[in-house]
Structure formats: C-alpha cells, structure tokens
Design an enzyme around this catalytic site. Structure first.
Site, short mmCIF file in Angstrom:
data_model
loop_
_atom_site.label_atom_id
_atom_site.label_comp_id
_atom_site.label_asym_id
_atom_site.label_seq_id
_atom_site.Cartn_x
_atom_site.Cartn_y
_atom_site.Cartn_z
N SER A 154 -5.36 -5.41 -5.55
CA SER A 154 -4.14 -6.01 -6.07
C SER A 154 -4.34 -7.50 -6.36
O SER A 154 -5.30 -7.85 -7.04
CB SER A 154 -2.99 -5.76 -5.08
OG SER A 154 -1.76 -5.98 -5.69
N ASP A 318 -1.43 4.62 -10.24
CA ASP A 318 -0.95 3.23 -10.13
C ASP A 318 -0.05 2.89 -11.33
O ASP A 318 -0.49 3.00 -12.48
CB ASP A 318 -2.17 2.29 -10.10
CG ASP A 318 -1.84 0.88 -9.62
OD1 ASP A 318 -0.68 0.47 -9.74
OD2 ASP A 318 -2.76 0.21 -9.12
N HIS A 351 -0.07 2.44 -6.40
CA HIS A 351 -0.82 1.21 -6.16
C HIS A 351 -1.26 1.08 -4.69
O HIS A 351 -2.34 0.62 -4.39
CB HIS A 351 0.08 0.03 -6.57
CG HIS A 351 -0.58 -1.29 -6.49
ND1 HIS A 351 -1.67 -1.62 -7.26
CD2 HIS A 351 -0.31 -2.38 -5.71
CE1 HIS A 351 -2.04 -2.87 -6.97
NE2 HIS A 351 -1.24 -3.34 -6.03
N1 COA Z 1 14.41 5.95 5.69
C1 COA Z 1 14.11 4.81 6.39
N2 COA Z 1 12.88 4.49 6.81
C2 COA Z 1 11.89 5.36 6.51
C3 COA Z 1 12.12 6.55 5.81
C4 COA Z 1 13.45 6.84 5.39
N3 COA Z 1 13.74 7.94 4.71
N4 COA Z 1 10.96 7.20 5.69
C5 COA Z 1 10.02 6.43 6.29
N5 COA Z 1 10.60 5.33 6.80
C6 COA Z 1 9.96 4.25 7.52
C7 COA Z 1 9.23 4.77 8.76
O1 COA Z 1 10.11 4.85 9.85
C8 COA Z 1 8.18 3.68 8.93
O2 COA Z 1 8.79 2.54 9.49
P1 COA Z 1 7.95 1.50 10.39
O3 COA Z 1 6.82 1.01 9.51
O4 COA Z 1 8.95 0.42 10.70
O5 COA Z 1 7.46 2.23 11.58
C9 COA Z 1 7.82 3.36 7.51
O6 COA Z 1 8.96 3.70 6.70
C10 COA Z 1 6.62 4.18 7.06
O7 COA Z 1 6.47 4.11 5.68
P2 COA Z 1 5.34 3.25 4.99
O8 COA Z 1 5.26 1.90 5.65
O9 COA Z 1 5.54 3.29 3.54
O10 COA Z 1 4.07 4.04 5.45
P3 COA Z 1 3.08 4.83 4.56
O11 COA Z 1 2.23 5.62 5.46
O12 COA Z 1 3.75 5.53 3.43
O13 COA Z 1 2.22 3.66 3.89
C11 COA Z 1 0.95 1.67 4.09
C12 COA Z 1 1.13 3.10 4.55
C13 COA Z 1 -0.30 1.15 4.81
C14 COA Z 1 0.69 1.61 2.58
C15 COA Z 1 2.18 0.84 4.41
O14 COA Z 1 2.46 0.92 5.76
C16 COA Z 1 2.04 -0.58 4.02
O15 COA Z 1 1.35 -1.39 4.61
N6 COA Z 1 2.71 -0.94 2.99
C17 COA Z 1 2.57 -2.28 2.48
C18 COA Z 1 2.91 -2.26 1.05
C19 COA Z 1 2.25 -3.42 0.38
O16 COA Z 1 2.46 -4.57 0.74
N7 COA Z 1 1.45 -3.11 -0.60
C20 COA Z 1 0.68 -4.13 -1.23
C21 COA Z 1 0.89 -4.10 -2.64
S1 COA Z 1 0.23 -5.59 -3.29
#
Ligand code: COA
Length: 374
Positions: A154, A318, A351
C-alpha cells in the site's frame, strides 16, 4: 550531528537527529525523531538488511520479539520470524515509523522546537521521497551499507518504488505490493473524501486540539477507507444481508443495522482509539503527491535509473490499487530491460490481502529471494 543509537528497550526511544532536515518542498524540520524496531543481527559487511515500509496507519512494530522487546504480535507477524520469508536468523530486519505519522517519528502532533508549540497544521507537507530519505538516515546510523531487500504494501509499496528510483545502488531486491508508481486519481478521490470527513468535524479546529480531537470525522474517514480495503465478494461472504440484531417482522426494526454497517462502525471506533487525525491528513496527502517521476523528464526516465531486481505483487480483488497498475509497472520495467516480475495474490480480502494471505506472500518472497541467489 547524529545522536548515538542506543540499544532499544522501547519504541518510544527514537533515533534523534539534531540537525535541520530539508524536505522536498524546501521547508526545514529543525529536529528529527525516528521511532524504529529491528529483528536479527547485522552482518559484518552490513548488507543483510531488509527494510520494511509500513502502510498508512501502521507503525514500526511489524513483528513480535524485536528490539522493542514486545511479544505483542506485529502487523506483519505472518511474514517475520523463524522459518518465514523474513527470518531474523538470516536477515537484519528494520522497520521505522513514517515521517508525519503519530507513533514516535516526527509529525504534526510533535512540538516544533522553534516555537515550543505543537506543529499541528504548521507541520510542512511531507512526501514519500522525504520518508525514504529519513529512513536512509536511520539505516546509515545503524550501519547498513546496502539493503538486501526493501518491501512494503500500500503506502509501503509506494515507498518501495520511491526507494528504487531514488537509491538505485543501495538496494539489491525490492518487493512493492499493491502500491503504485504515482498516486492515482482514484486514490486521490478517496483520500479527499476521507479528509473532508475530518475537516467537517467541529472538533477538527485546524488540527489544534489536545486528546482525540475530531473522532467522529476520523471514524468516518476510516469507514470510507475500509470499504476500499475489502471487496464486494468478501462482504457478501462475511456479512451477506444479515442484520446485526435480527427482528421478527419482514422489514427490519427502524434503526436496525446490517452486519456490514455494524462492522464499519466498529472499525471506525477502533482507529479513533489508536491514530491521530492530523497524521491521517498528512499521510493521505503524501499518497496523493506520490509520483516517482517528479524531478525527472518522464516516468520512463525515472524508472530507467532502477538497478535492483523487482518483484511487484498485485491482489486480484484489490479495488484501491488495482492489479492492472502493478502489472503495467512491471511491463514498463521489462520494456526498459529491467529485472522485473509480477505475481498476484488470489484472495477475497481485497487490498487488505497483503496483511492476511501469508501462505502466498511467504512463498512468493522466498522464491524471489532464492531466485536472486541462483
Ligand atoms: N459488527 C461489529 N464488529 C465486527 C463484526 C460485525 N458484524 N464482524 C467483525 N467485527 C469485528 C470483530 O469483533 C473484530 O474486532 P476486534 O478487532 O476489536 O477484535 C474485528 O471486527 C475483526 O475484523 P477485522 O479487523 O477486519 O479482521 P480480519 O480478520 O477481517 O482482517 C486484518 C485482518 C489484519 C486485515 C485486520 O485486522 C487489519 O489489521 N485491518 C487493518 C486495515 C488496514 O489498515 N489496512 C491497510 C490498508 S492501507
């Protein structure tokens, strides 16, 4: 004068450079602090280093058990560690927080030593070129003579391209992932909407706030961004049309949220707890301004400087940095007779696949590095 690098206990102990740093804009930062973390040991030649470039809201803590002494999993935990592609047994791995960010490196929430007041929006705009120049200072201070690999996704991928063009003799291998040569109008448009969400929050106060500041604006910015980090396919698989609290009638109760709405709310709130809106503004603008051709007569002239092996990785789903951008960059390099290849991660994650699809990433990076040794 560069201050002595002391062994790291905490990420909060940055490298301090007490001399003026001139930005690409010509503006000066009188003092730099660079928060960083390392894994493994530097060899005697200083050339087994891997530099990791982090993304928009990332930080120096890419993996656990590094020089910061934290066992908390890092944001690229699945790629760093024993038996993984970035193995501290073989590599000296370095990751530093970006200039303009809010995790210990100088940024808009720092104090301007000239006024002894918060920079806020008087902080000069920084670019990806400035970021890598700051990180080069850090690597010099650590004794790194040449990077075996520079890698990132990214905004991290954008920095990798900038490294390649600006420091051609310093880098043996490079892996830009889902990050383009120039900020696309698509990315600029999304960033502009996110920034407007921040500016329209009454708590923004032109960035002169203490504490959280424009939390509803930053949360909205994150919600917008999260949509671009995922895919239609993943949202169907994960949330479908499910309601967060199913009702009894044919129509949802008034005010009832779909699961996907509740998810976005949660993600917005989570970012507010860990990121500063001012840094969000500066770093998204740095993405918009990113253009490796700036300062060259053409994009080809800039790319002609590259001397490293390059493997660009795109992600099939993506919708932020579309895979065709990465493919086109590689085709251009091949047209210039550069050692470039393209690989594609298959994932419903969009992405964010570069933060999730570790089996594919480890295999790709390992193959690429082994290919360079044969
Ligand atoms: N309602 C409310 N919360 C929900 C939900 C719903 N229907 N479904 C899932 N969640 C919450 C979970 O409880 C969990 O919360 P927590 O992190 O506070 O424990 C969280 O959403 C899990 O989802 P997510 O974080 O999207 O996990 P994932 O496994 O899909 O994604 C990662 C993994 C590593 C991509 C993600 O954790 C991450 O770091 N995202 C960062 C995004 C980012 O900055 N991207 C960079 C782009 S430049």
């Amino acid at each position: 004068m560069i201050a002595e690098v002391v062994p790291f206990e905490r990420i909060e102990s940055p490298l301090v450079i007490d001399e003026a740093f001139e930005l690409e804009s010509g503006e000066l930062l009188p003092r730099l602090e660079i928060a960083f973390e390392t894994w493994g040991s530097l060899n005697a030649a200083g050339d087994n280093a891997v530099y990791i470039c982090h993304a928009l809201t990332g930080d120096a803590h890419a993996g656990s058990s590094g020089s910061a002494g934290s066992v908390r999993p890092g944001w690229w935990e699945g790629l760093i560690g024993s038996g993984r592609a970035l193995d501290p047994e073989n590599h000296y791995i370095v990751c530093a927080n970006l200039l303009g960010s809010c995790y210990g490196t100088t940024g808009p929430a720092s104090i301007d030593p000239r006024t002894e007041d918060l920079y806020a929006m008087t902080f000069p705009q920084v670019t990806t070129r400035d970021m890598i120049r700051v990180h080069r200072l850090l690597l010099d201070a650590l004794g790194v003579t040449r990077l075996e690999l520079v890698i990132g996704g990214s905004l991290g991928g954008m920095q990798v391209w900038q490294w390649l063009v600006d420091e051609p003799d310093y880098i043996a291998n490079a892996v830009p992932i889902a990050g383009s040569l120039q900020g696309s109008p698509w990315v600029i448009a999304l960033n502009q909407v996110a920034r407007q969400a921040i500016y329209n929050d009454p708590a923004w106060q032109l960035g002169r706030y203490n504490g959280r500041g424009p939390s509803s604006g930053l949360a909205l910015a994150r919600m917008i961004a999260m949509i671009s980090y995922r895919s239609d396919r993943q949202f169907w698989q994960r949330f479908g049309r499910d309601l967060a609290e199913p009702g009894t009638g044919e129509l949802p109760e008034p005010g009832a949220n779909f699961q996907v709405e509740s998810y976005l709310d949660h993600q917005g709130q989570k970012l507010v707890e860990r990121f500063d809106a001012r840094s969000y503004v500066y770093l998204t603008r740095a993405m918009d301004l990113h253009d490796v051709a700036r300062g060259s007569a053409s994009l080809d002239e800039a790319l002609a400087r590259i001397r490293s092996r390059v493997m660009a990785i795109g992600i099939d789903s993506d919708v932020l940095y579309y895979p065709h951008e990465m493919r086109a960059a590689v085709e251009r390099l091949i047209g210039l007779r550069k050692a470039a290849s393209y690989r594609e991660i298959q994932s419903p994650y969009g992405h964010d696949a570069f933060l999730v699809e570790y089996d594919q990433l480890n295999a790709m990076v390992r193959d690429f590095l082994e290919g360079g040794r044969s």
